[in-house]
Design a protein around this motif. Structure first.
Motif, short mmCIF file in Angstrom:
data_model
loop_
_atom_site.label_atom_id
_atom_site.label_comp_id
_atom_site.label_asym_id
_atom_site.label_seq_id
_atom_site.Cartn_x
_atom_site.Cartn_y
_atom_site.Cartn_z
N MET A 1 -1.28 -13.35 0.45
CA MET A 1 -1.08 -13.34 -1.36
C MET A 1 -0.88 -11.30 -0.91
N ILE A 2 0.00 -10.98 -0.98
CA ILE A 2 0.32 -9.53 -1.08
C ILE A 2 0.11 -8.80 -1.90
N HIS A 3 -1.15 -7.62 -1.65
CA HIS A 3 -1.41 -7.02 -3.28
C HIS A 3 -0.94 -6.10 -3.60
N SER A 4 -0.31 -5.84 -4.32
CA SER A 4 0.23 -5.33 -5.49
C SER A 4 0.92 -3.19 -4.93
N ASP A 5 -1.06 -2.96 -4.36
CA ASP A 5 -0.68 -1.52 -3.92
C ASP A 5 0.07 -1.77 -2.63
N LEU A 7 2.50 -3.72 -1.71
CA LEU A 7 4.12 -3.80 -1.62
C LEU A 7 4.65 -2.84 -2.16
N PHE A 8 4.13 -1.88 -3.09
CA PHE A 8 4.67 -0.01 -3.34
C PHE A 8 4.91 0.15 -2.71
N GLU A 9 3.41 0.72 -1.37
CA GLU A 9 3.69 1.56 -0.84
C GLU A 9 4.81 1.33 0.37
N TYR A 10 4.58 -0.28 0.64
CA TYR A 10 5.99 -0.12 1.57
C TYR A 10 7.22 0.29 1.15
N LYS A 15 12.27 3.01 1.20
CA LYS A 15 12.77 3.77 0.51
C LYS A 15 12.88 5.16 1.29
N ASN A 16 12.33 5.42 1.74
CA ASN A 16 12.18 6.58 2.15
C ASN A 16 12.68 6.71 3.84
#
Length: 111
Positions: A1-5, A7-10, A15-16
């Motif tokens: 399972m991917i941790h939400s933090d 995923l948001f960092e990825y 995006k960058n």
């Protein structure tokens, strides 16, 4: 399972990367670096994840259906297993995974 933090960092890092690619593409086209961003080609970001658990008979397995990416620019992180193919002149060609590399596709349509 991917941790939400994670995923948001990825998502932020991808995006960058996309922003940098838009600048480089603009310059490669002989335009000012902000051109594609100014024309809102960078609007919207979608993250899709596909997970296929190990298969006891991989020769019988199939992945997602044949499709075209819907975005102007696609940034893909492929796993080491592979399975990605591109259609080139009516032939499906395997894309060999390269560890740590992103695959970038650009959709260009001619009218």
């Amino acid at each position: 399972m991917i941790h939400s933090d994670a995923l948001f960092e990825y998502a932020e890092q991808v995006k960058n990367l996309g922003s940098t690619l838009f600048e480089l593409l603009s310059e490669a086209l002989g335009l000012k670096p902000s051109y594609l961003t100014d024309t809102e080609c960078n609007q919207g970001q979608i993250i899709l994840c596909h997970y296929y658990p190990p298969c006891p008979k991989p020769e019988l397995a199939s992945g997602t259906s044949r499709h075209s990416d819907s975005g102007f620019l696609t940034i893909l992180l492929q796993d080491e297993i592979g399975g990605l193919q591109i259609l080139n002149e009516d032939w499906w060609v395997d894309v060999t995974p390269t560890p740590g590399a992103f695959i970038v596709t650009l959709v260009i349509s001619y009218s």
